[in-house]
Design an enzyme around this catalytic site. Structure first.
Site, PDB file in Angstrom:
ATOM      1  N   CYS A  11      -5.653  97.097  49.827  1.00  0.00           N
ATOM      2  CA  CYS A  11      -5.242  98.063  48.830  1.00  0.00           C
ATOM      3  C   CYS A  11      -4.568  99.225  49.535  1.00  0.00           C
ATOM      4  CB  CYS A  11      -6.451  98.629  48.092  1.00  0.00           C
ATOM      5  SG  CYS A  11      -7.403  97.400  47.216  1.00  0.00           S
ATOM      6  N   GLY A  37      -0.631  95.950  48.247  1.00  0.00           N
ATOM      7  CA  GLY A  37      -1.242  95.353  47.066  1.00  0.00           C
ATOM      8  C   GLY A  37      -0.247  95.273  45.934  1.00  0.00           C
ATOM      9  N   ASN A 111     -10.060 101.618  49.268  1.00  0.00           N
ATOM     10  CA  ASN A 111      -9.443 100.582  50.094  1.00  0.00           C
ATOM     11  C   ASN A 111     -10.524 100.062  51.042  1.00  0.00           C
ATOM     12  OD1 ASN A 111      -6.981 100.702  52.805  1.00  0.00           O
ATOM     13  ND2 ASN A 111      -7.856  98.967  51.742  1.00  0.00           N
ATOM     14  N   GLY A 112     -10.847  98.790  50.918  1.00  0.00           N
ATOM     15  CA  GLY A 112     -11.889  98.224  51.774  1.00  0.00           C
ATOM     16  C   GLY A 112     -12.824  97.364  50.960  1.00  0.00           C
ATOM     17  N   CYS A 245      -9.388  97.889  62.019  1.00  0.00           N
ATOM     18  CA  CYS A 245      -8.917  96.511  61.783  1.00  0.00           C
ATOM     19  C   CYS A 245      -7.651  96.246  62.596  1.00  0.00           C
ATOM     20  CB  CYS A 245      -8.633  96.319  60.295  1.00  0.00           C
ATOM     21  SG  CYS A 245      -7.793  94.774  59.936  1.00  0.00           S
ATOM     22  N   TYR A 251      -0.149  92.613  61.075  1.00  0.00           N
ATOM     23  CA  TYR A 251       0.573  92.193  59.871  1.00  0.00           C
ATOM     24  C   TYR A 251       0.536  93.174  58.706  1.00  0.00           C
ATOM     25  CZ  TYR A 251       1.601  89.446  55.665  1.00  0.00           C
ATOM     26  OH  TYR A 251       2.105  89.008  54.473  1.00  0.00           O
ATOM     27  N   CYS A 391     -12.581  87.319  56.484  1.00  0.00           N
ATOM     28  CA  CYS A 391     -12.831  88.758  56.610  1.00  0.00           C
ATOM     29  C   CYS A 391     -13.702  89.209  55.449  1.00  0.00           C
ATOM     30  CB  CYS A 391     -11.503  89.511  56.568  1.00  0.00           C
ATOM     31  SG  CYS A 391     -11.727  91.296  56.508  1.00  0.00           S
TER      32      CYS A 391
HETATM   33  S1  SF4 Z   1     -12.181  90.600  60.170  1.00  0.00           S
HETATM   34 FE1  SF4 Z   1     -11.044  91.782  58.629  1.00  0.00          FE
HETATM   35  S2  SF4 Z   1     -11.277  93.902  59.304  1.00  0.00           S
HETATM   36 FE2  SF4 Z   1     -11.795  92.613  61.045  1.00  0.00          FE
HETATM   37  S3  SF4 Z   1      -9.832  92.374  62.177  1.00  0.00           S
HETATM   38 FE3  SF4 Z   1     -10.015  90.629  60.811  1.00  0.00          FE
HETATM   39  S4  SF4 Z   1      -8.881  91.259  58.967  1.00  0.00           S
HETATM   40 FE4  SF4 Z   1      -9.347  93.117  60.131  1.00  0.00          FE
END
Ligand code: SF4
Length: 467
Positions: A11, A37, A111-112, A245, A251, A391
């Site tokens: 997001c 998003g 966001n998250g 992250c 990307y 993730c």
């Molecule tokens: S697991 Fe999620 S937060 Fe961690 S590096 Fe990969 S995409 Fe990013």
């Protein structure tokens, strides 16, 4: 509809404090954050008394015309673009979300992804809370509503102290704009200034569009409160291990953004440099998969000395809802989005560079496409390690068994793709190119090393059984 073969951005959030056209600024900020998003967009604005909220499914430019923006008066606003992560993709889950509490109305954009949202929700529902959506962000709103602390300044640390996971937030009350980042700093959030107006944004590219000045990052675990007194900073949580992250660099983030002190495009080039050192190839031309592989391909060409050229042209006007004309006709999806250029590829040994491989289906079609344009050899180079894990921190990912690298070795992937060679950047190479090491970044989707929300035994279970 073709299944997306990329990890998806989570997001984008934006906040404005004290501008006569706050909603218009939020609209422009969201426009710059559209890449984060594309399923829904929303803005909440306040004139100090009433709250006005407009949300709808679709892209920012489709959702907000002059008519809708006129319905958002006031000098304070927050905005949100969403790709569904937790909670399904419906208008109910579009943000900002808002509620009126005993203290004051409040709106929030997130966001998250919270890893303990389900248990908190159960607990809150058990004590009478009624949820409007399936989004995990609403848990924060309920925790705020139930906090016995009298001021937002006290209630927020109290509420956020109960949640675990990834959150960058913008919060609006009738006279205050608040920004927060979780103590691990998973997702970005920056502070900007446009003359007398304060801004909060997921990425600096949103400040650039408004010709606003970048002031600083909101720090991990920091709460910034912006009101008539200016900007105040609270740091109510003990320091935690940094888990920014790393995929933001690979990307998600826009290449023109400055993220955690570095320009994203330059990091992508550095990833390409490392990739060329780790996986050289005998080739005549380096081509990017547009647009995701562009920076890394330029870096690869620069370091290897092999000329860079465009060999695949992207059609930028394909909507996300592209539907294959007939179920039986396969392979059109990629062809609609990408067209190979025979002039670049015919008779050449080609290095094709992309940022990542998720399912492998798109990469396979791309290799086939490059060969069909006459390439003598196709060497696939990927500017991140094999993605083996989903993730849980705010990115839309397929299940583990759909990730090709979770069940196939590199040589098997090479055979599946039909490539002459495949080279992935190493974990160490990726982290160094991103300007850090293990101590700065989350890399769980590559390693399964989930540091938040999953005890060691549970991670081991995941490793054994997939998800
Ligand atoms: S697991 Fe999620 S937060 Fe961690 S590096 Fe990969 S995409 Fe990013």
């Amino acid at each position: 509809m073709t299944k997306p073969d990329k990890f998806h951005d989570e997001c984008g959030i934006f906040g404005v404090y004290d501008h006569p056209e706050a909603a218009n600024l939020a609209y422009l900020g969201l426009y710059a954050l559209q890449h984060r998003g594309q399923e829904s967009a929303g803005i909440a604005a306040t004139d100090g008394r009433a709250f006005h909220v407009e949300r709808a499914m679709g892209w920012v430019s489709d959702v907000f015309g002059p008519e809708r923006l006129r319905r958002l008066p006031g000098r304070l606003a927050i905005g949100h673009v969403r790709y569904s992560t937790a909670g399904s993709s419906t208008l109910r889950n579009a943000q900002p979300i808002h509620a009126t509490f005993a203290r004051a109305p409040i709106a929030l954009a997130h966001n998250g992804n919270l890893v303990n949202a389900a248990s908190l929700r159960e607990e809150l529902e058990g004590t009478g809370a009624i949820f409007q959506s399936t989004s995990d962000s609403e848990v924060i709103l309920h925790l705020l509503a139930r906090s016995d602390r009298q001021t937002l300044e006290r209630a927020l640390p109290h509420a956020l102290g109960r949640v675990t996971g990834a959150y960058s937030l913008v919060i609006l009350t009738p006279d205050t704009l608040v920004g927060c980042r979780d103590p691990h700093g998973f997702r970005p959030l920056v502070v900007g200034r446009l003359r007398g107006t304060w801004l909060l944004a997921s990425e600096t590219c949103a400040l650039d569009l408004l010709e606003a000045e970048y002031v600083r990052d909101v720090e991990p675990g920091e709460i910034v409160i912006i009101d008539r007194g200016g900007l105040r900073s609270l740091k109510p949580f003990p320091p935690r291990r940094l888990l920014q992250c790393v995929f933001e660099y690979i990307y998600f983030a826009r290449p023109d953004s400055t993220l955690w002190g570095q320009n994203v495009y330059h990091v992508r080039k550095a990833l390409g440099h490392r990739l060329a050192e780790e996986h050289p190839a005998e080739a005549d031309v380096v081509v990017p998969v547009p647009d995701s592989g562009l920076g890394a391909a330029l870096g690869f060409a620069e370091r290897s000395g092999i000329p860079f050229d465009l060999g695949l042209i992207r059609n930028h006007y394909v909507g996300r809802t592209f539907i294959e004309p007939r179920q039986g006709i396969r392979h059109f999806g990629v062809r609609v989005k990408l067209n190979p250029m025979r002039e670049t590829l015919d008779g050449r040994r080609v290095v094709v560079v992309d940022d990542s491989i998720v399912r492998g289906t798109t990469s396979r079609k791309i290799v086939k496409m490059i060969r069909s344009a006459g390439a003598r050899a196709v060497h696939v180079r990927i500017s991140s390690p094999p993605i083996q894990w989903p993730c849980y921190y705010g990115i839309d990912t397929p299940t583990r068994k759909e990730l090709i690298a979770s069940s196939h070795r590199v040589e098997e992937i090479r055979r599946y793709l039909g490539a002459d060679s495949v080279g992935y950047l190493s974990l160490d190479g990726m982290l160094k190119a991103a300007g850090g090491d293990e101590s700065r970044f989350c890399h769980a989707c590559f390693t399964g090393a989930y540091q938040v929300g999953f005890p060691r035994e549970e991670t081991a279970q995941l490793a054994l059984f997939g998800d």
